[in-house]
Design an enzyme around this catalytic site. Structure first.
Site, mmCIF file in Angstrom:
data_model
loop_
_atom_site.group_PDB
_atom_site.id
_atom_site.type_symbol
_atom_site.label_atom_id
_atom_site.label_comp_id
_atom_site.label_asym_id
_atom_site.label_seq_id
_atom_site.Cartn_x
_atom_site.Cartn_y
_atom_site.Cartn_z
ATOM 1 N N HIS A 36 1.516 0.046 14.815
ATOM 2 C CA HIS A 36 0.491 1.051 14.565
ATOM 3 C C HIS A 36 -0.735 0.718 15.379
ATOM 4 C CE1 HIS A 36 2.581 2.848 11.259
ATOM 5 N NE2 HIS A 36 2.436 1.840 10.435
ATOM 6 N N HIS A 40 4.727 7.407 2.112
ATOM 7 C CA HIS A 40 5.508 6.171 2.058
ATOM 8 C C HIS A 40 4.883 5.125 1.149
ATOM 9 C CE1 HIS A 40 2.803 4.877 5.495
ATOM 10 N NE2 HIS A 40 2.883 3.704 4.895
ATOM 11 N N HIS A 55 0.850 -1.197 0.000
ATOM 12 C CA HIS A 55 0.000 0.000 0.000
ATOM 13 C C HIS A 55 0.877 1.235 0.000
ATOM 14 C CE1 HIS A 55 0.825 -0.356 4.391
ATOM 15 N NE2 HIS A 55 0.836 0.958 4.343
ATOM 16 N N HIS A 90 -5.904 -1.805 5.025
ATOM 17 C CA HIS A 90 -5.831 -0.684 4.089
ATOM 18 C C HIS A 90 -5.107 -1.098 2.819
ATOM 19 C CE1 HIS A 90 -2.076 -0.726 6.153
ATOM 20 N NE2 HIS A 90 -1.693 0.512 5.944
ATOM 21 N N TYR A 131 9.365 2.428 9.717
ATOM 22 C CA TYR A 131 9.456 3.404 8.629
ATOM 23 C C TYR A 131 10.931 3.749 8.434
ATOM 24 C CZ TYR A 131 4.457 4.878 8.924
ATOM 25 O OH TYR A 131 3.084 4.954 8.914
ATOM 26 N N GLU A 139 8.082 1.569 4.152
ATOM 27 C CA GLU A 139 7.640 0.874 5.364
ATOM 28 C C GLU A 139 7.772 -0.616 5.119
ATOM 29 O OE1 GLU A 139 3.416 1.135 6.215
ATOM 30 O OE2 GLU A 139 3.692 0.534 8.302
#
Lengths: 306, 111
Positions: A245, A213, A153, A198, A254, A264
């Site tokens: 997270h 990112h 992502h 996500h 990161y 990431e």
């Protein structure tokens, strides 16, 4: 058959300041496999666990950042349906001919209200080197470096995120897995077209078209820690982590590529279903949402991007 | 026998801050190594503009920097990114922050 419409992130094209430094990073450190180099010098790579021809395109340029993000849709008929829906919503679409990236079919592109270019496609060649499919080992060969499995992502920064969200949900069939109402109409959203927490995310920011990112998936938290060892060994700048997270629950690091683009690596994240409610975080808890253990944002999260 | 170092002075805030920069090492990375925070730290790769400086005195060479933040003209005038600035003599710098852009620029083209 449940998955329809947009089925997954397909590829990201990233601008790099020096191609050789970038290849050392993405191929040797992250462990993406180099697939081919185009006539125009763009280099194409893929994660070892991906079936499609490539998922990352690197373009040497004077500036860092992201050129565009492509999503794979179910089939050509779906691509035509989305094209019609975008045009009906008065969104300007353009058509990229098949083969503009090697192995990739025709693409339909448009620019979001946040300034980012998104592409849709359905036709792509199978990679020459895919995961095994008969009595399959986990690997085709021992992974290199951090051993990232796939491009997963991206998080993008720009204005008008509410309008971006409406576009993704109303036209492309995405759902809002998590969100933060940042105040004064500003929004941060984590959007999904799948079972993942996500597939693309946006944070409201006044500057158009900025790139926070690109994320690459790892199987488990051990792999994230191993990636951290590699970053320390090769002196790769780390932004934050290893940590977790709150938003998506992924364990993460990161870090930055040699051109300053943020990457990431992460593992985990919960499973999302389309009938699940949206998770929400209050803006005063954004620190915990991004950095669950630290419970505060680092200055770079909101201010450093390419 | 010690390695060659140069003195970098950052004019910012209430008082100038000075630290040693080893030859062939970037100003920003050496600043971090010496435990100083006189300049903001971003991507450390020449891409984000966070560590942009104006070099007021001294000679230096630079590595590749995003032209979004340091155009060729600006570079000739002594603007640089501290993560890509390699002193050849003692140098004096000050922060030269990037102003937020709100309009799309030519750099937003994607091909």
């Amino acid at each position: 058959m449940a998955m329809t419409g947009v089925i997954r992130p397909g590829y990201i094209q990233i601008r790099v300041l020096d191609m050789q430094d970038a290849l050392t990073h993405y191929r040797d450190r992250l462990g993406l496999d180099e697939v081919c180099t185009g006539d125009d010098g763009r280099v194409y790579l893929k994660g070892w666990d991906e079936f499609d021809h490539h998922s990352v395109a690197l373009r040497e340029a004077d500036e860092a950042g992201m050129d565009y993000f492509g999503f794979k849709v179910l089939d050509e008929a779906t691509l035509d349906e989305f094209t019609a829906k975008l045009e009906a919503a008065n969104i300007l679409v353009d058509h990229v001919e098949a083969g503009e990236q090697p192995g990739l079919g025709r693409r339909v592109g448009f620019v979001l209200p946040s300034g980012h270019r998104i592409e849709l496609y359905s036709d792509v060649e199978m990679a020459a080197d895919t995961p095994q499919t008969f009595n399959p080992n986990v690997w085709q060969r021992e992974p290199r470096g951090m051993g990232v499995t796939r491009f997963d992502h991206a998080l993008l920064y720009g204005p008008n995120i509410r309008a971006v969200t409406d576009l993704f949900c109303d036209i492309l069939g995405f759902r809002v897995a998590e969100k933060v109402e940042l105040g004064e109409g500003a929004l941060a959203v984590w959007l999904t077209c799948s079972n993942k927490a996500h597939d693309i995310a946006f944070v409201e920011n006044p500057e158009m078209g900025r790139f926070h990112h690109a994320a690459f998936y790892l199987e488990a938290i051990y792999n994230v820690m191993h990636a951290g060892d590699i970053m320390a060994y090769y002196d790769i700048p780390i932004d934050i982590g290893p940590t977790r997270h709150g938003i998506t629950r992924g364990h993460t690091i990161y870090f930055f590529d040699p051109s300053g683009n943020r990457n990431e690596v992460f593992a985990g994240g919960y499973t999302y279903y389309p009938d699940n409610p949206t998770r929400e975080w209050s803006p005063d808890q954004l620190g915990k949402g991004i950095f669950y253990y630290e419970r505060e944002l680092n200055p770079a999260f909101l201010s450093v991007y390419t | 026998m010690g390695a060659t170092t140069y003195r970098c002075t950052v004019i910012a805030g209430d008082a100038p801050v000075s630290f040693d920069v080893a030859a062939q090492r970037p100003v920003l990375h050496e600043m971090i190594l010496r435990g100083q925070r006189a300049l903001p730290v971003g991507c450390r790769g020449g891409g984000c503009g966070t560590c942009r400086i104006e070099v007021l005195q001294g000679r230096y060479t630079t590595g590749r920097m995003s032209k979004r933040f340091v155009t060729d003209d600006a570079a000739r005038l002594g603007i640089a990114l501290a993560c890509r600035t390699f002193p050849d003599t003692d140098i004096v710098v000050r922060p030269f922050p990037v102003a937020p852009e709100t309009q799309p620029t030519a750099s937003d083209r994607t091909t």
